[in-house]
Write a protein that holds these residues in place. Structure first.
Motif, mmCIF file in Angstrom:
data_model
loop_
_atom_site.group_PDB
_atom_site.id
_atom_site.type_symbol
_atom_site.label_atom_id
_atom_site.label_comp_id
_atom_site.label_asym_id
_atom_site.label_seq_id
_atom_site.Cartn_x
_atom_site.Cartn_y
_atom_site.Cartn_z
ATOM 1 N N ALA A 1 0.837 -1.205 0.000
ATOM 2 C CA ALA A 1 0.000 0.000 0.000
ATOM 3 C C ALA A 1 0.870 1.253 0.000
ATOM 4 O O ALA A 1 0.597 2.217 -0.725
ATOM 5 C CB ALA A 1 -0.938 -0.002 1.202
ATOM 6 N N LYS A 2 1.943 1.241 0.785
ATOM 7 C CA LYS A 2 2.865 2.372 0.837
ATOM 8 C C LYS A 2 3.550 2.561 -0.518
ATOM 9 O O LYS A 2 3.706 3.696 -0.995
ATOM 10 C CB LYS A 2 3.902 2.143 1.932
ATOM 11 C CG LYS A 2 4.823 3.293 2.176
ATOM 12 C CD LYS A 2 5.768 3.002 3.337
ATOM 13 C CE LYS A 2 6.736 4.140 3.539
ATOM 14 N NZ LYS A 2 7.666 3.877 4.632
ATOM 15 N N TYR A 3 3.941 1.463 -1.147
ATOM 16 C CA TYR A 3 4.550 1.510 -2.483
ATOM 17 C C TYR A 3 3.584 2.144 -3.488
ATOM 18 O O TYR A 3 3.969 3.027 -4.261
ATOM 19 C CB TYR A 3 4.935 0.097 -2.905
ATOM 20 C CG TYR A 3 5.165 -0.075 -4.379
ATOM 21 C CD1 TYR A 3 6.365 0.325 -4.975
ATOM 22 C CD2 TYR A 3 4.194 -0.647 -5.194
ATOM 23 C CE1 TYR A 3 6.575 0.165 -6.341
ATOM 24 C CE2 TYR A 3 4.404 -0.816 -6.551
ATOM 25 C CZ TYR A 3 5.588 -0.401 -7.118
ATOM 26 O OH TYR A 3 5.795 -0.560 -8.466
ATOM 27 N N LEU A 4 2.330 1.711 -3.474
ATOM 28 C CA LEU A 4 1.343 2.270 -4.408
ATOM 29 C C LEU A 4 1.163 3.767 -4.175
ATOM 30 O O LEU A 4 1.096 4.542 -5.135
ATOM 31 C CB LEU A 4 0.005 1.552 -4.267
ATOM 32 C CG LEU A 4 -0.039 0.102 -4.737
ATOM 33 C CD1 LEU A 4 -1.371 -0.530 -4.361
ATOM 34 C CD2 LEU A 4 0.208 0.010 -6.241
ATOM 35 N N GLY B 1 2.062 6.432 -6.941
ATOM 36 C CA GLY B 1 0.853 6.959 -7.566
ATOM 37 C C GLY B 1 0.220 5.990 -8.545
ATOM 38 O O GLY B 1 -0.687 6.349 -9.277
ATOM 39 N N HIS B 2 0.701 4.742 -8.552
ATOM 40 C CA HIS B 2 0.175 3.740 -9.470
ATOM 41 C C HIS B 2 -1.082 3.090 -8.917
ATOM 42 O O HIS B 2 -1.237 2.954 -7.706
ATOM 43 C CB HIS B 2 1.220 2.663 -9.746
ATOM 44 C CG HIS B 2 2.420 3.190 -10.449
ATOM 45 N ND1 HIS B 2 3.628 2.546 -10.418
ATOM 46 C CD2 HIS B 2 2.620 4.303 -11.213
ATOM 47 C CE1 HIS B 2 4.516 3.230 -11.115
ATOM 48 N NE2 HIS B 2 3.926 4.299 -11.598
ATOM 49 N N LYS C 1 14.731 -2.965 -1.965
ATOM 50 C CA LYS C 1 14.464 -1.543 -2.192
ATOM 51 C C LYS C 1 13.096 -1.104 -1.669
ATOM 52 O O LYS C 1 12.752 0.058 -1.788
ATOM 53 C CB LYS C 1 14.579 -1.223 -3.679
ATOM 54 C CG LYS C 1 15.982 -1.444 -4.213
ATOM 55 C CD LYS C 1 16.051 -1.159 -5.679
ATOM 56 C CE LYS C 1 17.446 -1.446 -6.215
ATOM 57 N NZ LYS C 1 17.527 -1.209 -7.661
ATOM 58 N N ALA C 2 12.298 -2.021 -1.127
ATOM 59 C CA ALA C 2 10.977 -1.658 -0.595
ATOM 60 C C ALA C 2 11.153 -1.032 0.780
ATOM 61 O O ALA C 2 11.983 -1.470 1.569
ATOM 62 C CB ALA C 2 10.087 -2.884 -0.506
ATOM 63 N N HIS C 3 10.358 -0.027 1.051
ATOM 64 C CA HIS C 3 10.456 0.680 2.337
ATOM 65 C C HIS C 3 9.289 0.356 3.220
ATOM 66 O O HIS C 3 8.230 0.229 2.927
ATOM 67 C CB HIS C 3 10.526 2.178 2.115
ATOM 68 C CG HIS C 3 11.703 2.570 1.283
ATOM 69 N ND1 HIS C 3 12.987 2.592 1.768
ATOM 70 C CD2 HIS C 3 11.802 2.906 -0.019
ATOM 71 C CE1 HIS C 3 13.818 2.963 0.797
ATOM 72 N NE2 HIS C 3 13.116 3.163 -0.292
#
Length: 87
Positions: free
Chosen positions: A59-62, A66-67, A85-87
């Motif tokens: 969810a944070k990645y999206l 903005g995808h 590389k995911a935070h």
């Protein structure tokens, strides 16, 4: 290298909330889809790495990209996660 997202039974509902129609409604159907992907990619000569993905991080990645949530983004997130590389 193909990075396939691994979703636990406990996390499946959260992923289904994000991905809705882009992901099977039932976890057992997800497992069958994952197995099909794995078989297909291996038959094409690819090396597969299954990657545990976290719904909160997805969810944070999206949000950060903005995808819109879809399977392509889930696959991209699995690769990002595998590469650390995911935070």
């Amino acid at each position: 290298m193909i990075y396939l997202p691994m979703i636990t039974a406990e996390d499946y509902e959260a992923f289904h909330t994000h991905l809705r129609e882009h992901i099977p409604y039932a976890y057992d159907k997800w497992l069958k889809l994952h197995a099909k992907w794995h078989q297909f990619y291996v038959s094409e000569g690819n090396v597969i790495q299954s990657v545990h993905v976290n719904p909160a991080k997805f969810a944070k990645y999206l949000k950060s990209t903005g995808h819109a949530p879809n399977m392509n983004e889930l696959l991209a997130f699995a690769e990002i996660t595998a590469k650390g590389k995911a935070h």
